[in-house]
Design an enzyme around this catalytic site. Structure first.
Site, PDB file in Angstrom:
ATOM      1  N   ASN A   7       9.594   0.451  30.351  1.00  0.00           N
ATOM      2  CA  ASN A   7       8.521   1.311  30.854  1.00  0.00           C
ATOM      3  C   ASN A   7       7.977   0.633  32.094  1.00  0.00           C
ATOM      4  OD1 ASN A   7       6.232   2.761  31.368  1.00  0.00           O
ATOM      5  ND2 ASN A   7       5.350   2.559  29.312  1.00  0.00           N
ATOM      6  N   ARG A  90      11.373   5.060  30.170  1.00  0.00           N
ATOM      7  CA  ARG A  90      10.306   6.061  30.136  1.00  0.00           C
ATOM      8  C   ARG A  90      10.133   6.579  31.566  1.00  0.00           C
ATOM      9  NH1 ARG A  90       4.048   5.362  30.753  1.00  0.00           N
ATOM     10  NH2 ARG A  90       3.411   7.465  30.196  1.00  0.00           N
ATOM     11  N   HIS A 179       2.296  12.514  27.622  1.00  0.00           N
ATOM     12  CA  HIS A 179       2.352  11.889  26.280  1.00  0.00           C
ATOM     13  C   HIS A 179       3.344  12.617  25.364  1.00  0.00           C
ATOM     14  CE1 HIS A 179      -2.156  10.663  26.833  1.00  0.00           C
ATOM     15  NE2 HIS A 179      -1.395   9.639  27.176  1.00  0.00           N
ATOM     16  N   ARG A 240     -11.467   8.976  32.705  1.00  0.00           N
ATOM     17  CA  ARG A 240     -11.196  10.315  33.258  1.00  0.00           C
ATOM     18  C   ARG A 240     -12.121  11.358  32.647  1.00  0.00           C
ATOM     19  NH1 ARG A 240      -5.045  10.047  31.843  1.00  0.00           N
ATOM     20  NH2 ARG A 240      -4.546   8.108  32.897  1.00  0.00           N
ATOM     21  N   GLU A 385       6.377   5.200  20.913  1.00  0.00           N
ATOM     22  CA  GLU A 385       7.149   5.842  21.978  1.00  0.00           C
ATOM     23  C   GLU A 385       8.452   5.087  22.262  1.00  0.00           C
ATOM     24  OE1 GLU A 385       3.181   5.893  23.760  1.00  0.00           O
ATOM     25  OE2 GLU A 385       3.968   7.405  25.114  1.00  0.00           O
TER      26      GLU A 385
END
Ligand code: AMP
Length: 406
Positions: A7, A90, A179, A240, A385
């Site tokens: 990743n 990823r 995601h 955020r 993941e």
């Protein structure tokens, strides 16, 4: 079969080496601060953590050092790099082109590059990881697993914004969702835990960590999700804002003398619970601790955070005309019993869910947290993941596929 999962971020590389015969993690780690002063590698084997501080000017050097560590006598788990059968990457944005995981070819790489306009911070960093791996492990097959791919089956009514249609045609402005690998992993795992067929269940997955999103997974298909054109939409996150009235952007430009870019930067980096707590913290542990102790600012930030999640759960129960299971995952979802309890107790009674407080008193483990007589199951499923990426990679390579339909 051994699979290396990578990743690659703008200044970091997360890696995991898995033995896919047993799905055991042989080693994992993180190369940090690439191209910045103070770069280092945090490398883990046999439950031990080794920190190696060294200069790492770019991603290629970073990955080269990881491969050296993996084959070294002191820190290694491999005798030879030839033991690595495949690399799984990823990749953040697959646009409308990638609804599946794919074997990386020159054409695929060019397409990922061409999609960088949709994810200018992420895709170029992913590409650096792919190119470095191709160079350092020549002949080893590489696979791309996209954050957006699982959401590509969303119907148009869920992904279109009600703005002039030409902007969708011209610029591909639509909702993509992110995601996806996590939502796919935990929803599948939830079906396994419940012992029911994946394609018969209506599942709402609540991935709340630093970034946060909810997905509606109807019979194995993501039919809606809260992140949109970018990861800014939807839930309240660490820094955020999630959903806001877009007219606020122009208002702030005018009142604060800022550019649109500066306002969007504030919405991405200085908002969320960090903004709500007047800059106190973006970490939900801090917010939660202070809220419990009675700090009104943190209590309110926690309320806004939970309320937004509850509203999305309600929306997605409506989107699927029902729900069988609600799954909490990622940093906050896995580790905050109080957040789960408050959401279920304060907002989900109408669905017929009752929290089992004792069962809910866990962190980071698979557990059903609703009472047996609840009409809808609430559960915790830790996300993984990397394992999902490694599984896709294994399947593509073993079956000789160009792409794996999700
Ligand atoms: P992730 O992005 O999935 O790694 O999640 C990271 C976030 O999880 C952190 O920023 C924390 O806010 C949150 N987190 C981790 N542990 C806890 C905890 N015990 N209670 C509440 N939040 C937590």
């Amino acid at each position: 079969m051994k699979v290396l999962v990578i990743n690659s971020g703008s200044s970091s590389i997360k890696y995991q080496l898995l033995d896919m015969n047993t799905e055991e993690v042989l080693s994992k780690g993180l190369v940090e601060r690439i191209g910045i002063n103070g770069s280092r590698i945090v490398h883990r084997i046999n439950g031990e953590k080794h920190i190696l501080e060294e200069e790492i000017p770019d991603h290629e050097v970073g990955l080269k050092r990881v491969l050296e560590l993996l084959t070294s006598e002191k820190y290694g788990v491999l005798k030879d790099l030839k033991e690595i059968d495949a690399v799984g990457h990823r990749v953040v944005h697959g646009g409308e082109r990638f609804a599946s995981s794919v074997k990386i070819t020159d054409e695929v790489l060019k397409t990922i590059e061409a999609l960088s306009f949709l994810a200018p911070l992420h895709n170029p960093a992913n590409i650096m990881g792919i190119k470095s791996a191709m160079k350092l492990l020549p002949g080893v097959p590489q696979v791309g697993v996209f954050d957006t791919a699982f959401h590509q089956k969303m119907p148009a009514k869920a992904y279109l914004y009600a703005i002039p249609y030409e902007y969708y045609e011209k610029y591909k402005i639509r909702r993509y969702g992110f995601h996806g690998t996590s939502h796919r992993y935990v929803s599948k795992r939830a079906a396994e835990i419940l012992g029911k067929p994946y394609n018969e269940l209506k599942i709402i997955t609540v991935h709340v960590g630093n970034g946060a999103s909810v997905a509606a997974v109807n019979k194995g298909v993501s039919v809606d999700t809260s992140m949109g054109f970018t990861p800014l939409e939807g839930l309240v996150m660490g820094t955020r804002s999630g959903d806001i009235d877009p007219a606020i952007v122009e208002f702030l430009e005018k009142e604060e003398g800022l550019s649109a870019k500066e306002v969007v930067n504030i919405l991405n980096k200085k908002s969320g619970v960090l903004g709500l707590t007047k800059g106190f913290s973006s970490d939900m542990r801090d917010i939660e601790d202070n809220a419990i102790e009675g700090d009104p600012v943190c209590r309110l930030a926690f309320d806004v955070y939970e309320y937004r999640i509850a509203k999305y759960i309600g929306a997605y129960a409506a989107a699927m005309n029902g729900v069988d299971a609600i799954v909490f995952t990622a940093g906050v979802g896995e580790n905050s019993p109080i957040m789960r309890e408050e959401i279920i107790e304060n907002y989900l009674g109408y669905l017929g869910i009752t929290i089992d407080k004792e069962a809910n008193n866990i962190r980071g483990e698979e557990k059903i947290i609703s009472t047996p007589d609840s009409k809808v199951v609430a559960m915790v499923v830790p996300t993984n993941e990397e394992l999902m990426i490694a599984r896709d990679t294994k399947e593509i390579i073993e079956k000789g596929l160009d792409e794996l339909k999700l």
